[in-house]
Design an enzyme around this catalytic site. Structure first.
Site, mmCIF file in Angstrom:
data_model
loop_
_atom_site.group_PDB
_atom_site.id
_atom_site.type_symbol
_atom_site.label_atom_id
_atom_site.label_comp_id
_atom_site.label_asym_id
_atom_site.label_seq_id
_atom_site.Cartn_x
_atom_site.Cartn_y
_atom_site.Cartn_z
ATOM 1 C CB CYS A 182 5.552 -4.546 7.112
ATOM 2 S SG CYS A 182 3.955 -2.747 6.899
HETATM 3 N N1 LIG Z 1 0.252 -1.843 4.488
HETATM 4 C C1 LIG Z 1 0.288 -1.550 5.643
HETATM 5 O O1 LIG Z 1 -0.256 -2.987 6.175
HETATM 6 C C2 LIG Z 1 1.347 -1.014 6.282
HETATM 7 C C3 LIG Z 1 1.005 -1.121 7.886
HETATM 8 C C4 LIG Z 1 2.033 -0.390 9.034
HETATM 9 C C5 LIG Z 1 2.950 0.978 7.430
HETATM 10 N N2 LIG Z 1 2.988 0.778 6.369
HETATM 11 C C6 LIG Z 1 4.003 2.034 6.229
HETATM 12 O O2 LIG Z 1 3.801 2.843 5.761
HETATM 13 C C7 LIG Z 1 4.041 3.295 4.212
HETATM 14 C C8 LIG Z 1 3.078 3.397 2.976
HETATM 15 O O3 LIG Z 1 2.120 1.830 3.090
HETATM 16 P P1 LIG Z 1 1.800 1.472 1.942
HETATM 17 O O4 LIG Z 1 0.884 -0.040 2.383
HETATM 18 O O5 LIG Z 1 0.125 2.788 2.248
HETATM 19 O O6 LIG Z 1 1.621 1.646 0.220
HETATM 20 P P2 LIG Z 1 0.984 1.569 -0.924
HETATM 21 O O7 LIG Z 1 1.223 1.448 -1.629
HETATM 22 O O8 LIG Z 1 -0.907 0.753 -0.688
HETATM 23 O O9 LIG Z 1 0.418 4.049 -0.793
HETATM 24 C C9 LIG Z 1 1.122 4.650 -1.124
HETATM 25 C C10 LIG Z 1 0.291 5.317 -2.252
HETATM 26 O O10 LIG Z 1 1.634 6.466 -2.362
HETATM 27 C C11 LIG Z 1 1.728 6.728 -3.370
HETATM 28 N N3 LIG Z 1 2.764 7.506 -4.100
HETATM 29 C C12 LIG Z 1 4.144 7.153 -3.714
HETATM 30 N N4 LIG Z 1 4.753 8.075 -4.009
HETATM 31 C C13 LIG Z 1 4.588 9.428 -3.971
HETATM 32 C C14 LIG Z 1 4.539 10.716 -3.831
HETATM 33 N N5 LIG Z 1 6.052 11.032 -3.989
HETATM 34 N N6 LIG Z 1 3.890 11.719 -3.729
HETATM 35 C C15 LIG Z 1 2.496 11.451 -3.391
HETATM 36 N N7 LIG Z 1 2.277 9.697 -2.802
HETATM 37 C C16 LIG Z 1 2.652 9.309 -3.786
HETATM 38 C C17 LIG Z 1 1.481 5.575 -4.258
HETATM 39 O O11 LIG Z 1 0.867 6.351 -5.335
HETATM 40 C C18 LIG Z 1 0.581 4.555 -3.531
HETATM 41 O O12 LIG Z 1 -0.774 4.706 -3.569
HETATM 42 C C19 LIG Z 1 5.312 2.313 3.601
HETATM 43 O O13 LIG Z 1 6.098 2.891 4.691
HETATM 44 C C20 LIG Z 1 5.074 1.408 4.945
HETATM 45 O O14 LIG Z 1 5.543 0.420 5.233
HETATM 46 C C21 LIG Z 1 2.767 -0.033 5.923
#
Ligand SMILES: NC(=O)c1ccc[n+]([C@@H]2O[C@H](COP(=O)([O-])OP(=O)(O)OC[C@H]3O[C@@H](n4cnc5c(N)ncnc54)[C@H](O)[C@@H]3O)[C@@H](O)[C@H]2O)c1
Length: 439
Positions: free
Chosen positions: A277
């Site tokens: 993030c």
């Molecule tokens: N990790 C954090 O602490 C956090 C906190 C707040 C917001 N976010 C935001 O949330 C979002 C997700 O982050 P995350 O940390 O969960 O990412 P992540 O990489 O842990 O998980 C994302 C998942 O999406 C899957 N994916 C990718 N493309 C896909 C598709 N087309 N269809 C279905 N699945 C798909 C991936 O395989 C993965 O398992 C991002 O925008 C991030 O900035 C993350």
């Protein structure tokens, strides 16, 4: 479908717990969210393109530290639960929540290709009554400039046939005090009906929901939160540099300032920012702002200061070794902690990665220790966490992550000749041998 029946039917299904929740992207954000809805009695469909993740979930195994295996096993055993890579299953879901990654391109421009890929799949199954919510962090305008036209091309009208909203995720992985359901949720719909229904959905699982007037406001609020952190971390990183040249202990200064009960918020310096993030999100806004001809100076400066921190740490290590008449080249350096923050097993964008590469580039021999990360790949090499058996072999150690468990900081101080502490982790140790250099 009329606007009123769309809203009332959805609200009714929430009351009856008959709404099926589909989550797209089952990572750090999506899986805890799926867990939260399932805990409240909703049937869930989890979709991820990563077949290994789906196989793990189907086998009752979690890959997210905050979600225990037994919870996944129980969830998987419920008759209504679906884990799949096949988007066709989303036809049966009523709410479709997108939680896919939003990385940066090499040029530091937003890469919303994962959102687009998920949206293209939704286009194939979108039907009247669907509520689509984007949770991935992105620039203001993504929901109504990009997603809305894609969905309306199907012939369905927003607010009348389907609902569309943005609700940023604020989860803080590893934070036991504020797990997902305890964090107030901001919700902004493309129309008032979209906001109303999306807010009602989250009220089923979140303690508090804050509705805003548009998806853009919700998108911008998320980026403001993370930019606020980035800017304040940059300020305190710069402040640490000033304290160093003045011979003042920055950690003591911060503790003293933090006794003020108002008008001051404690931020800590460190070896750089990491995670999915803080290093990325400001770039989403910087890019969008530039498209509109507005140059964001403050955010860009913060990014510059924070991203220079691994080099500053390298400099501290070189100076510390120099004081011991040692060159960095050929010296054995132990990196303590490679996760991007305390007590997590996530090393995305961790400053440890850049530091290790910098140390390599200067000819240092680098090992690492991290109780949460047994091994990782970097520049085609597999690095494995070492044991504490031969600490005396290292010329210098550098604390990059302050894990509160699993690291014997006193042993480091007893056996290493030199330690660079970028996190104030060694504050309570009694150094038997080590000379400690503080950030
Ligand atoms: N990790 C954090 O602490 C956090 C906190 C707040 C917001 N976010 C935001 O949330 C979002 C997700 O982050 P995350 O940390 O969960 O990412 P992540 O990489 O842990 O998980 C994302 C998942 O999406 C899957 N994916 C990718 N493309 C896909 C598709 N087309 N269809 C279905 N699945 C798909 C991936 O395989 C993965 O398992 C991002 O925008 C991030 O900035 C993350």
């Amino acid at each position: 479908m009329s606007n009123t029946s769309l809203v009332s039917e959805f609200l009714q299904s929430l009351t009856e717990r008959s709404t099926r929740i589909g989550v797209i992207g089952l990572g750090y954000v999506g899986l805890p969210l799926l867990e939260a809805f399932s805990r409240e009695g909703f049937a869930v469909t989890g979709i991820d393109v990563d077949a290994r993740k789906i196989q793990a979930l189907q086998a009752g195994k979690s890959y997210i530290q905050d979600i225990p295996d037994d919870f996944v096993a129980r969830l998987n055993g419920l008759p209504g639960t679906v884990f799949s890579s096949d988007f066709a299953h989303l036809k049966d879901a009523d709410a479709l929540i997108i939680c896919v990654p939003t990385p940066l391109r090499k040029s530091k421009e937003p890469d919303i290709s994962y959102i687009l890929a998920a949206a293209e799949e939704i286009v194939k199954i979108l039907r009247p009554g669907h509520l689509v919510i984007l949770e991935s962090t992105t620039y203001p305008g993504t929901t109504d400039e990009i997603l809305l036209p894609m969905f309306e091309k199907t012939g369905h009208t927003v607010g009348q046939d389907f609902l569309l909203a943005f609700s940023p995720e604020r989860i803080d992985p590893g934070n036991k005090q504020f797990q997902v359901a305890k964090i107030p949720k901001v919700v902004g719909g493309v129309t008032p009906a979209c906001t109303e229904v999306a807010a009602a959905l989250y009220k089923q699982v979140m303690g508090q929901v804050h509705s805003v007037s548009s998806a853009r406001v919700a998108e911008a609020a998320k980026i403001l939160e993370n930019t606020f952190r980035s800017v304040n971390i940059a300020l305190v990183n710069e402040f640490a540099g000033i304290c160093r040249v003045l011979g003042v202990d920055v950690w003591e200064v911060i503790d003293a300032a933090a006794t003020k009960p108002f008008g001051f918020m404690k931020f800590l310096p460190g070896p750089g920012i990491g995670g999915h993030c803080i290093p990325l999100d400001p770039h989403y806004l910087i890019w969008k702002s530039r498209l509109h001809g507005y140059e964001p100076r403050f955010m860009a400066l913060a990014e510059q200061i924070n991203s220079a921190m691994p080099r500053e740490v390298l400099q501290l290590i070189m100076e510390a070794l120099n004081d011991h008449s040692l060159p960095l080249k050929g010296s054995k350096v132990l990196v303590i902690g490679v996760a991007y923050k305390s007590d997590v097993d996530d090393m995305r964008e961790s400053p440890a990665l850049e530091l290790i590469q910098l140390l390599w580039s200067k000819g240092a021999l680098v090992d690492y220790f991290d109780p949460y990360i047994p091994q990782f790949e970097l520049e085609g090499q597999t690095l494995r966490s070492v044991s504490f058996a031969s600490l005396g072999d290292y010329a210098c150690g550098v604390v990059i992550t302050h894990h509160r468990q699993g690291v014997d900081y006193q042993a480091l101080c007893n056996h290493l000749p030199l330690l660079v502490d970028t996190r104030n982790a060694l504050r309570d140790c009694q150094p038997a041998r080590a000379r400690i250099v503080w950030l």
